[in-house]
Design a protein around this motif. Sequence first.
Motif, PDB file in Angstrom:
ATOM      1  N   GLN A  12      -8.093   6.049  18.458  1.00  0.00           N
ATOM      2  CA  GLN A  12      -9.351   5.624  19.064  1.00  0.00           C
ATOM      3  C   GLN A  12     -10.348   5.211  17.988  1.00  0.00           C
ATOM      4  O   GLN A  12     -10.275   5.672  16.843  1.00  0.00           O
ATOM      5  CB  GLN A  12      -9.934   6.755  19.902  1.00  0.00           C
ATOM      6  N   ALA A  13     -11.271   4.369  18.375  1.00  0.00           N
ATOM      7  CA  ALA A  13     -12.321   3.961  17.449  1.00  0.00           C
ATOM      8  C   ALA A  13     -13.041   5.192  16.904  1.00  0.00           C
ATOM      9  O   ALA A  13     -13.324   6.141  17.636  1.00  0.00           O
ATOM     10  CB  ALA A  13     -13.311   3.040  18.157  1.00  0.00           C
ATOM     11  N   GLY A  14     -13.309   5.162  15.602  1.00  0.00           N
ATOM     12  CA  GLY A  14     -13.916   6.295  14.937  1.00  0.00           C
ATOM     13  C   GLY A  14     -12.920   7.262  14.332  1.00  0.00           C
ATOM     14  O   GLY A  14     -13.307   8.149  13.567  1.00  0.00           O
ATOM     15  N   GLY A  15     -11.670   7.093  14.681  1.00  0.00           N
ATOM     16  CA  GLY A  15     -10.633   7.979  14.194  1.00  0.00           C
ATOM     17  C   GLY A  15     -10.125   7.592  12.818  1.00  0.00           C
ATOM     18  O   GLY A  15     -10.647   6.671  12.173  1.00  0.00           O
ATOM     19  N   SER A  16      -9.094   8.306  12.379  1.00  0.00           N
ATOM     20  CA  SER A  16      -8.544   8.108  11.038  1.00  0.00           C
ATOM     21  C   SER A  16      -7.023   8.007  11.089  1.00  0.00           C
ATOM     22  O   SER A  16      -6.368   8.558  11.981  1.00  0.00           O
ATOM     23  CB  SER A  16      -8.920   9.281  10.126  1.00  0.00           C
ATOM     24  N   LEU A  17      -6.501   7.289  10.115  1.00  0.00           N
ATOM     25  CA  LEU A  17      -5.061   7.221   9.885  1.00  0.00           C
ATOM     26  C   LEU A  17      -4.821   7.169   8.389  1.00  0.00           C
ATOM     27  O   LEU A  17      -5.675   6.669   7.635  1.00  0.00           O
ATOM     28  CB  LEU A  17      -4.445   5.966  10.525  1.00  0.00           C
ATOM     29  N   ARG A  18      -3.659   7.636   7.978  1.00  0.00           N
ATOM     30  CA  ARG A  18      -3.271   7.544   6.578  1.00  0.00           C
ATOM     31  C   ARG A  18      -1.938   6.819   6.487  1.00  0.00           C
ATOM     32  O   ARG A  18      -0.932   7.304   6.998  1.00  0.00           O
ATOM     33  CB  ARG A  18      -3.141   8.923   5.945  1.00  0.00           C
ATOM     34  N   LEU A  19      -1.951   5.682   5.857  1.00  0.00           N
ATOM     35  CA  LEU A  19      -0.734   4.921   5.644  1.00  0.00           C
ATOM     36  C   LEU A  19      -0.105   5.328   4.316  1.00  0.00           C
ATOM     37  O   LEU A  19      -0.809   5.614   3.344  1.00  0.00           O
ATOM     38  CB  LEU A  19      -1.013   3.430   5.629  1.00  0.00           C
ATOM     39  N   SER A  20       1.206   5.340   4.292  1.00  0.00           N
ATOM     40  CA  SER A  20       1.952   5.606   3.070  1.00  0.00           C
ATOM     41  C   SER A  20       2.920   4.462   2.819  1.00  0.00           C
ATOM     42  O   SER A  20       3.348   3.790   3.763  1.00  0.00           O
ATOM     43  CB  SER A  20       2.743   6.911   3.182  1.00  0.00           C
ATOM     44  N   CYS A  21       3.270   4.274   1.567  1.00  0.00           N
ATOM     45  CA  CYS A  21       4.253   3.251   1.219  1.00  0.00           C
ATOM     46  C   CYS A  21       5.058   3.767   0.037  1.00  0.00           C
ATOM     47  O   CYS A  21       4.518   3.954  -1.054  1.00  0.00           O
ATOM     48  CB  CYS A  21       3.562   1.938   0.891  1.00  0.00           C
ATOM     49  N   ALA A  22       6.327   4.002   0.274  1.00  0.00           N
ATOM     50  CA  ALA A  22       7.215   4.512  -0.769  1.00  0.00           C
ATOM     51  C   ALA A  22       7.970   3.363  -1.413  1.00  0.00           C
ATOM     52  O   ALA A  22       8.508   2.492  -0.721  1.00  0.00           O
ATOM     53  CB  ALA A  22       8.190   5.508  -0.166  1.00  0.00           C
ATOM     54  N   ALA A  23       8.023   3.362  -2.733  1.00  0.00           N
ATOM     55  CA  ALA A  23       8.683   2.290  -3.484  1.00  0.00           C
ATOM     56  C   ALA A  23       9.937   2.802  -4.168  1.00  0.00           C
ATOM     57  O   ALA A  23       9.991   3.958  -4.605  1.00  0.00           O
ATOM     58  CB  ALA A  23       7.725   1.714  -4.511  1.00  0.00           C
ATOM     59  N   SER A  24      10.918   1.933  -4.283  1.00  0.00           N
ATOM     60  CA  SER A  24      12.136   2.268  -5.007  1.00  0.00           C
ATOM     61  C   SER A  24      12.649   1.034  -5.715  1.00  0.00           C
ATOM     62  O   SER A  24      12.373  -0.094  -5.307  1.00  0.00           O
ATOM     63  CB  SER A  24      13.205   2.803  -4.054  1.00  0.00           C
ATOM     64  N   GLY A  25      13.378   1.240  -6.801  1.00  0.00           N
ATOM     65  CA  GLY A  25      14.042   0.153  -7.473  1.00  0.00           C
ATOM     66  C   GLY A  25      13.285  -0.510  -8.596  1.00  0.00           C
ATOM     67  O   GLY A  25      13.739  -1.477  -9.159  1.00  0.00           O
ATOM     68  N   ARG A  26      12.105  -0.027  -8.924  1.00  0.00           N
ATOM     69  CA  ARG A  26      11.340  -0.633 -10.014  1.00  0.00           C
ATOM     70  C   ARG A  26      10.438   0.430 -10.608  1.00  0.00           C
ATOM     71  O   ARG A  26      10.188   1.455  -9.995  1.00  0.00           O
ATOM     72  CB  ARG A  26      10.508  -1.794  -9.496  1.00  0.00           C
ATOM     73  N   THR A  27       9.943   0.193 -11.807  1.00  0.00           N
ATOM     74  CA  THR A  27       9.032   1.144 -12.434  1.00  0.00           C
ATOM     75  C   THR A  27       7.676   1.045 -11.746  1.00  0.00           C
ATOM     76  O   THR A  27       6.805   0.288 -12.144  1.00  0.00           O
ATOM     77  CB  THR A  27       8.900   0.873 -13.932  1.00  0.00           C
ATOM     78  N   PHE A  28       7.528   1.842 -10.716  1.00  0.00           N
ATOM     79  CA  PHE A  28       6.342   1.783  -9.859  1.00  0.00           C
ATOM     80  C   PHE A  28       5.063   1.945 -10.659  1.00  0.00           C
ATOM     81  O   PHE A  28       4.084   1.222 -10.440  1.00  0.00           O
ATOM     82  CB  PHE A  28       6.476   2.873  -8.800  1.00  0.00           C
ATOM     83  N   SER A  29       5.053   2.871 -11.590  1.00  0.00           N
ATOM     84  CA  SER A  29       3.826   3.214 -12.295  1.00  0.00           C
ATOM     85  C   SER A  29       3.320   2.112 -13.224  1.00  0.00           C
ATOM     86  O   SER A  29       2.201   2.203 -13.724  1.00  0.00           O
ATOM     87  CB  SER A  29       4.048   4.495 -13.107  1.00  0.00           C
ATOM     88  N   SER A  30       4.093   1.089 -13.460  1.00  0.00           N
ATOM     89  CA  SER A  30       3.684   0.016 -14.368  1.00  0.00           C
ATOM     90  C   SER A  30       2.929  -1.108 -13.672  1.00  0.00           C
ATOM     91  O   SER A  30       2.420  -2.022 -14.342  1.00  0.00           O
ATOM     92  CB  SER A  30       4.920  -0.578 -15.046  1.00  0.00           C
ATOM     93  N   TYR A  31       2.842  -1.064 -12.363  1.00  0.00           N
ATOM     94  CA  TYR A  31       2.312  -2.203 -11.610  1.00  0.00           C
ATOM     95  C   TYR A  31       1.220  -1.800 -10.638  1.00  0.00           C
ATOM     96  O   TYR A  31       1.252  -0.719 -10.045  1.00  0.00           O
ATOM     97  CB  TYR A  31       3.435  -2.898 -10.861  1.00  0.00           C
TER      98      TYR A  31
END
Length: 123
Positions: A12-31
């Motif tokens: 509902q309007a006024g509410g909250s959500l948290r999106l996540s995105c998991a990465a694999s296959g590359r040096t995530f921390s470099s980008y």
Amino acid sequence: VQLQASGGGLVQAGGSLRLSCAASGRTFSSYAVGWFRQAPGKEREFVATITSSGIATYYADSVKGRFTASRDNAKNTMYLQMNSLKPEDTAVYYCALGRSSYYSSRQGEYAYWGQGTQVTVSS
């Protein structure tokens, strides 16, 4: 490289959500990583981005002060905390992995994209 987004849903309007995105296959921390969204009948637009280290962020004016981007490089995961949601935030949200360590709002600066997760905000 694979990016798997999750966390979307109906809120509902006024509410909250948290999106996540998991990465694999590359040096995530470099980008840098970014979040974009595409509403029905509209072009995909920039939402938020964060540098490789997680120190610096940049937001679209439409979400500034309501959304917070973050990342956990140890978990190869990025997040988008969305508060005070509005019906106009309804869209498919995409995560993306950048071509460099510095953030960008330009879609061309992102090499890899997740499949998208639907966020629907009811009034």
